[in-house]
Enzyme design. Sequence first.
Site, PDB file in Angstrom:
ATOM      1  N   SER A 107     -12.805  54.275  52.935  1.00  0.00           N
ATOM      2  CA  SER A 107     -12.272  53.796  54.208  1.00  0.00           C
ATOM      3  C   SER A 107     -13.276  52.842  54.822  1.00  0.00           C
ATOM      4  O   SER A 107     -14.484  52.967  54.601  1.00  0.00           O
ATOM      5  CB  SER A 107     -12.034  54.965  55.170  1.00  0.00           C
ATOM      6  OG  SER A 107     -11.750  54.497  56.473  1.00  0.00           O
ATOM      7  N   TYR A 120     -14.140  62.389  59.641  1.00  0.00           N
ATOM      8  CA  TYR A 120     -13.545  61.569  58.580  1.00  0.00           C
ATOM      9  C   TYR A 120     -14.484  60.440  58.174  1.00  0.00           C
ATOM     10  O   TYR A 120     -14.697  60.189  56.980  1.00  0.00           O
ATOM     11  CB  TYR A 120     -12.219  61.012  59.081  1.00  0.00           C
ATOM     12  CG  TYR A 120     -11.506  60.096  58.118  1.00  0.00           C
ATOM     13  CD1 TYR A 120     -10.771  60.613  57.055  1.00  0.00           C
ATOM     14  CD2 TYR A 120     -11.535  58.715  58.290  1.00  0.00           C
ATOM     15  CE1 TYR A 120     -10.097  59.775  56.179  1.00  0.00           C
ATOM     16  CE2 TYR A 120     -10.868  57.872  57.420  1.00  0.00           C
ATOM     17  CZ  TYR A 120     -10.145  58.403  56.367  1.00  0.00           C
ATOM     18  OH  TYR A 120      -9.480  57.574  55.495  1.00  0.00           O
TER      19      TYR A 120
END
Length: 227
Positions: A107, A120
């Site tokens: 990500s 995350y």
Amino acid sequence: MVHGRNQERAYSVAEELQTIGGTVEVALGDLTDPDEAGSVAQKAQAWRVQILVNNAGPFSEHDWITTDPQAWATSYDGNVVTVVRMVQALLPTMLATGWGRIITLGSRAATTPQANLVDYSAAKAAVLNLTSSLAQHLAGTGITANTISPGVILTEGLLQMFDERARLLGWDRDQTSQAMADYAPNPVGRLGTGDDIAAAVAYLASPLASYVTGTELRVDGGITPVP
């Protein structure tokens, strides 16, 4: 081989592949569960999988104040430990044949951490780290290991997130559309799609990428600044 936790969705993908001539098998299981992950791994071993795409990765909005330690552990388990389980299970087959591709979805949050995605972001940073060490471990084996780091992708989950915000804030359709456009402005001028990520996966899995390993391929419309 199609893996997933949702039977209906997994078999839908399998049927789509079969219509274009593919030979497909479905492996259902939650990779955060050691027993279910082991079952998936056994099927993949029997299939002699040599291209592993680690695409499992739970996502949720958490900040430093509201996120308890268990949420951090859950995020790490879902985004990092699942990768480790599959890599360790499938490496022997790749090593035996002297060829393989390990592609893990990261990500942009890994290098530009988001204040509302704290656990995350940290987990995806670990994905970059393990990819680098894995590529070094696999030196000379014919197996490459890379990470693809998407930007903001127009997925079902993202749409659900904006639908929820629209409900809470009373947005109409135009306000919701504008909020989505403003969410992640980038030089390309649009949100990413699943096809953008699939194209990057196909490249790294192909012979064209035989000289690419241990790297992060950002597919984010240019939103992430170059360090």
